[in-house]
Design an enzyme around this catalytic site. Sequence first.
Site, mmCIF file in Angstrom:
data_model
loop_
_atom_site.group_PDB
_atom_site.id
_atom_site.type_symbol
_atom_site.label_atom_id
_atom_site.label_comp_id
_atom_site.label_asym_id
_atom_site.label_seq_id
_atom_site.Cartn_x
_atom_site.Cartn_y
_atom_site.Cartn_z
ATOM 1 N N GLY A 162 15.779 22.523 26.634
ATOM 2 C CA GLY A 162 16.513 21.313 26.260
ATOM 3 C C GLY A 162 15.511 20.710 25.178
ATOM 4 N N GLU A 169 14.705 29.459 28.967
ATOM 5 C CA GLU A 169 15.894 29.313 30.206
ATOM 6 C C GLU A 169 15.840 30.549 30.799
ATOM 7 O OE1 GLU A 169 16.033 27.906 27.454
ATOM 8 O OE2 GLU A 169 16.906 25.878 27.473
ATOM 9 N N ALA A 173 15.011 20.355 29.971
ATOM 10 C CA ALA A 173 15.636 19.740 30.810
ATOM 11 C C ALA A 173 14.634 19.426 32.018
ATOM 12 C CB ALA A 173 17.036 20.427 31.398
ATOM 13 N N GLU A 217 16.111 22.247 22.250
ATOM 14 C CA GLU A 217 17.563 21.880 21.614
ATOM 15 C C GLU A 217 17.763 20.614 21.026
ATOM 16 O OE1 GLU A 217 18.909 23.668 25.681
ATOM 17 O OE2 GLU A 217 20.261 24.843 24.413
HETATM 18 C C1 TC6 Z 1 16.418 23.904 30.241
HETATM 19 O O1 TC6 Z 1 15.946 22.998 29.325
HETATM 20 C C2 TC6 Z 1 17.836 23.862 30.198
HETATM 21 C C3 TC6 Z 1 18.380 23.155 29.446
HETATM 22 C C4 TC6 Z 1 19.971 23.252 29.337
HETATM 23 C C5 TC6 Z 1 20.424 22.002 29.516
HETATM 24 C C6 TC6 Z 1 22.019 21.899 29.619
HETATM 25 N N1 TC6 Z 1 11.381 19.920 34.519
HETATM 26 O O2 TC6 Z 1 3.510 24.173 34.633
HETATM 27 P P1 TC6 Z 1 2.586 23.177 34.682
HETATM 28 C C7 TC6 Z 1 6.324 20.158 36.206
HETATM 29 S S1 TC6 Z 1 15.758 24.458 31.221
HETATM 30 C C8 TC6 Z 1 10.705 19.277 35.826
HETATM 31 O O3 TC6 Z 1 1.545 23.286 35.815
HETATM 32 P P2 TC6 Z 1 1.323 23.329 32.021
HETATM 33 C C9 TC6 Z 1 5.827 21.218 36.932
HETATM 34 O O4 TC6 Z 1 6.657 21.350 38.181
HETATM 35 C C10 TC6 Z 1 13.789 24.145 31.071
HETATM 36 N N2 TC6 Z 1 9.376 19.583 36.020
HETATM 37 O O5 TC6 Z 1 1.615 22.684 33.429
HETATM 38 C C11 TC6 Z 1 4.361 20.557 37.301
HETATM 39 O O6 TC6 Z 1 4.676 19.576 38.309
HETATM 40 P P3 TC6 Z 1 3.575 19.235 39.226
HETATM 41 C C12 TC6 Z 1 13.487 24.634 30.076
HETATM 42 C C13 TC6 Z 1 8.577 20.206 35.114
HETATM 43 O O7 TC6 Z 1 0.643 22.449 31.480
HETATM 44 C C14 TC6 Z 1 3.944 19.673 35.939
HETATM 45 O O8 TC6 Z 1 5.260 19.723 35.282
HETATM 46 N N3 TC6 Z 1 11.888 24.564 29.974
HETATM 47 C C15 TC6 Z 1 9.229 20.893 34.270
HETATM 48 O O9 TC6 Z 1 0.630 24.781 32.721
HETATM 49 C C16 TC6 Z 1 3.274 20.551 35.144
HETATM 50 O O10 TC6 Z 1 3.407 22.101 35.014
HETATM 51 C C17 TC6 Z 1 10.876 25.443 30.757
HETATM 52 O O11 TC6 Z 1 11.220 26.336 31.291
HETATM 53 C C18 TC6 Z 1 10.635 20.607 33.939
HETATM 54 N N4 TC6 Z 1 11.075 21.379 32.981
HETATM 55 O O12 TC6 Z 1 2.393 24.135 31.499
HETATM 56 C C19 TC6 Z 1 9.611 24.999 30.805
HETATM 57 N N5 TC6 Z 1 8.349 21.660 33.548
HETATM 58 O O13 TC6 Z 1 2.264 19.132 38.805
HETATM 59 C C20 TC6 Z 1 9.167 24.769 31.966
HETATM 60 C C21 TC6 Z 1 7.040 21.346 34.033
HETATM 61 O O14 TC6 Z 1 4.103 18.233 40.139
HETATM 62 N N6 TC6 Z 1 7.723 24.429 31.962
HETATM 63 N N7 TC6 Z 1 7.401 20.528 35.188
HETATM 64 O O15 TC6 Z 1 3.298 20.607 40.122
HETATM 65 C C22 TC6 Z 1 6.704 25.099 31.585
HETATM 66 O O16 TC6 Z 1 6.678 26.175 31.232
HETATM 67 C C23 TC6 Z 1 5.235 24.520 31.688
HETATM 68 O O17 TC6 Z 1 5.401 23.450 32.669
HETATM 69 C C24 TC6 Z 1 4.589 24.074 30.567
HETATM 70 C C25 TC6 Z 1 3.523 23.242 30.668
HETATM 71 C C26 TC6 Z 1 4.269 25.087 29.542
HETATM 72 C C27 TC6 Z 1 5.456 22.940 29.893
#
Ligand code: TC6
Length: 694
Positions: A105, A128, A66, A108
């Site tokens: 998400g 999450e 998400a 999902e």
């Molecule tokens: C969910 O899905 C819930 C669902 C229920 C629905 C009802 N959203 O980490 P990096 C940005 S909860 C927005 O440096 P990497 C991050 O802030 C979500 N932005 O890259 C950064 O921005 P900046 C579940 C996001 O290659 C840029 O992307 N998912 C999101 O080292 C690069 O990020 C997670 O928890 C996001 N979801 O790692 C996954 N994700 O450049 C969270 C990243 O402006 N993400 N950004 O600073 C990660 O674990 C890592 O970002 C990665 C990539 C493994 C995808």
Amino acid sequence: MAAINAVTDLSVEDGIAVLTLNSPPVNALSAGVRDGLALGVGQALADPAVKAVVLICEGRTFIAGADITEFGGAQKGASLFEVQTAIEDCSKPVIAAIHGTALGGGLEVALTCHYRVAVPSAKCGLPEVNLGLLPGAGGTQRLPRIVGAQKAMEMMTSGQHVPAKQCLAMGLVDELVEEGKLRDGALAFARKIVAEGRPLKRVRDLNDKVEADRAHPEVFDAFRKANARKFRGFLAPEYNIRCIEAAVNLPFDEGLQVERKLFMELMSGYQSAAQRYSFFAERQAAKIPDVPDDTPLIPVETVGVLGAGTMGGGIAMNFANAGIPVTIVEVKQDALDRGLSTIRKNYERTAQRGGLTAEQVEQRMSLIKGSLDMNDFATVDLVVEAVFERMDIKKDIFTKLDAICKDGAILATNTSALNIDEIASVTKRPEAVIGLHFFSPANVMKLLEIVRADHTSKPVIATSMKLAKKIGKIAALVGVCPGFVGNRILAQRQREANKLVLEGAMPWDVDRVLYDFGFPMGPFAMSDLAGLDIGWVKEKSKGETLRDVLCEMDRRGQKTGAGFYDYDENRNAKPSPVTEKIIKDFIEKSGANPRQISDEEILERCIYPMINEGAKILEEGKAIRASDIDVVWQNGYGWPVYRGGPMWWGDHIGLDKVLAKMKEFEAKMGEQFKPSPLLERLVAEGKKFSDLKA
Ligand code: TC6
């Protein structure tokens, strides 16, 4: 290829529709992405030429979840639920083609597709929990239907990213396709299932696994028990487990309702708010306003570490782990041998636990070279000095390093307290001098305080920040001041902890309150673990402090079986009657009256001065932003992640409350509680630390 909207395209090739998302940086499920998906699937369904749909992403990753930035805002565009229903109910097979990471998400959505293919380097996960949440888009109900309750609990409470090969073995992925050829591989898979006339596989309809799990309700409590320590204080792991229990015991739609209810509870609570804040705080910390992204970097291909003690050895391991050759220099052969053998033992212990292969141990050891000659630093790109904390020694070393190291090399000190400007002043290249403050054990602790001195150049800062990421550290850039950010704030807590004990609280009372707050241990248990005699000199001890008396009695902490606490042979701590008596004698001698101190006062006395000190640090410009201070305290000092960090916590409980208490303490106990002008100003303006601009 036809554009569906700004982030989605649809093309049809030989009867297979390819729906392509392109929403950098991580294809998160923003309103545009959700709309594109819903419209794209609708168009593919309506097109009689289309026999199957492939969902694929451009850029570095499949949908990474998400869009966290949208959380808390008003819903725009198609809902995720509508998107998932459109996919799952589509009468033509929909295939998710995964590269990078399918997370949260994102996974999902993939779980509502009828099939999933991935390249070998891809990973899938439901992380999450790390945001204080649970997979609220059916993930808690669908994942156990594929992998079973046990594996689902492991994945969802750890948030681990599972490699594609393991996903294939678990049935989470149906087929692996050749690396770099995802599109072709997914198209071939789609043609195959169309040709074979394979039925649509809806995960929600798979019941074998959950029915089998229903016969073993004991697995849930066994899992809770086995992980009790790890989950302590956190709500999200327990909520994830409850959802999986619902998946096992209830029909799919009822399970979804449980998931929705628990998701909303987590989403509206402070823990998830703190954990989401932390996610962005860590990423924000990497951005330095006056050091732009295009600042030239200094190539760091070889590193020198001076000192093979616990710190030096741990620091060297970080570089070897990242494949960077390291030369460690010591003064004496036996110290060098001891240091190298400790490193080897550390690696071997990791190998015994399955974290490394024997070959990897040898490979890492082969990257670490020992030497007794500082001249071996002549060719390295970076030297990290990790010797005694004495200014005269450091100055002598930096004079030598300046003479030995090549032009352009970075000269770093691991000092945790000394003035780096003064250290830099003995060199002819103060612009190359920087603090790299690792935390012990340096091969384990994630925090790296990068200390910018007056003359440190921008390329040296940019290179250090990049290098931190490469060696797996979370870095925060701080300025030169006594104790920098972390230890400076720690000193406030320590002072109050010591004072509380001399007013009538026992060390175990203070420790319990801080443990219950969420720290892994309190300050006195910590001192016992580290050794009370660190920095204590027998000859100079005059029994003036509690520590002096304890050390003089050879109660030097866990290693001597006694310190503030008494320890049994398994190092279990017990409150000590000996310590209690010493404390009472101390209080009596001082003429004070011991008093009953409430848990609330203990907490406020320990925590509020930390928040106040953080405000002073911000005022003096020694940290760029409040969230950087929180990054330091979470990653280096065990501040509970679900309470954000001292600055976030201050905002959460209300800065007006913190200020009022600081004033009350100041009136009763004096100067050290004087509120910082920044705190006063923010309260007067009705603002928070998070309102401050970097
Ligand atoms: C969910 O899905 C819930 C669902 C229920 C629905 C009802 N959203 O980490 P990096 C940005 S909860 C927005 O440096 P990497 C991050 O802030 C979500 N932005 O890259 C950064 O921005 P900046 C579940 C996001 O290659 C840029 O992307 N998912 C999101 O080292 C690069 O990020 C997670 O928890 C996001 N979801 O790692 C996954 N994700 O450049 C969270 C990243 O402006 N993400 N950004 O600073 C990660 O674990 C890592 O970002 C990665 C990539 C493994 C995808």
